[in-house]
Design a protein around this motif. Structure first.
Motif, short mmCIF file in Angstrom:
data_model
loop_
_atom_site.label_atom_id
_atom_site.label_comp_id
_atom_site.label_asym_id
_atom_site.label_seq_id
_atom_site.Cartn_x
_atom_site.Cartn_y
_atom_site.Cartn_z
N SER A 1 0.87 -1.30 0.02
CA SER A 1 -0.01 -0.07 0.07
C SER A 1 0.90 1.19 0.09
O SER A 1 0.31 2.32 -0.12
N GLN B 1 -2.08 12.23 1.88
CA GLN B 1 -3.12 11.14 2.27
C GLN B 1 -3.20 9.77 1.55
O GLN B 1 -3.08 9.90 0.34
N SER B 2 -3.48 8.75 2.18
CA SER B 2 -3.31 7.48 1.56
C SER B 2 -2.07 6.88 1.01
O SER B 2 -1.97 6.22 0.17
N ALA C 1 -1.58 2.16 4.03
CA ALA C 1 -2.75 1.73 4.55
C ALA C 1 -2.25 0.62 5.50
O ALA C 1 -1.13 -0.11 5.43
N PRO D 1 -6.45 3.66 5.15
CA PRO D 1 -5.42 4.41 4.49
C PRO D 1 -4.78 5.62 5.87
O PRO D 1 -5.78 5.88 6.42
#
Length: 178
Positions: free
Chosen positions: A99, A167-168, A171, A177
């Motif tokens: 991720s 952001q994200s 995760a 996330p």
């Protein structure tokens, strides 16, 4: 963890330590939902009010209630190793290595400026055989490492080396996330 139930209760509540919870989250497939969450009581682990052992040794019982984690992971600290060309990311909980999106991570010379965004040019990759980690270590691409060296005001000390994470950018093991 610790037992937090009143004495002589028919319901026992255990509060997991952070270390125990992280160990569970680092174990692929364990405690991801009701179907993968069981408890096994060892012989003499519990006793009733008369002192009789409860349960059979090795008997597993499926959880009757499961509340999934809904809080996103938080990046707590990070390290840059200019010699080995790596960045270590210290999260408060394990994150999925697949991720991590380094295109959403940049290095900058101060907490307020975004002048030097060096990582997205030739994105590095996580260095680990595991699928998830509490401290992912990312190998920087040669071009990115050379970009850092070329900037005379970037990451020559802790005073001019900041990491910005979009952001994200990562995760947790449940897909929530950061």
């Amino acid at each position: 963890g610790n037992l937090t139930t009143a004495i002589n209760s028919s319901v026992l509540t255990f509060v997991l330590s952070t270390n125990d919870l992280n160990t569970i989250m680092l174990t692929t497939g364990l405690a991801r939902g009701m179907s993968s969450t069981y408890i096994i009581l060892l012989q003499n682990a519990l006793a009733d009010v008369l002192g009789n052992a409860v349960g059979q040794s090795g008997q597993s019982l499926q959880v009757t209630s499961f509340i999934p984690l809904t809080i996103p992971p938080v990046l707590q600290a990070w390290d840059l190793d200019r010699t080995n060309g790596t960045i270590s990311l210290y999260f408060n909980e394990p994150v999925l290595l697949s991720s991590i999106s380094l295109t959403l991570v940049s290095l900058q010379e101060s907490a307020m400026t975004y002048q030097y965004a060096v990582l997205p040019t030739n994105v590095g990759t996580p260095i680990s055989a595991a699928m998830q980690a509490l401290v992912p270590v990312v190998g920087l691409a040669t071009n990115d490492l050379n970009d850092i060296y070329a900037q005379t005001a970037l990451c020559t000390s802790t005073a001019n080396c900041y990491l910005a994470m979009g952001q994200s950018a990562a995760a947790n093991v449940f897909g929530i996330p950061a």
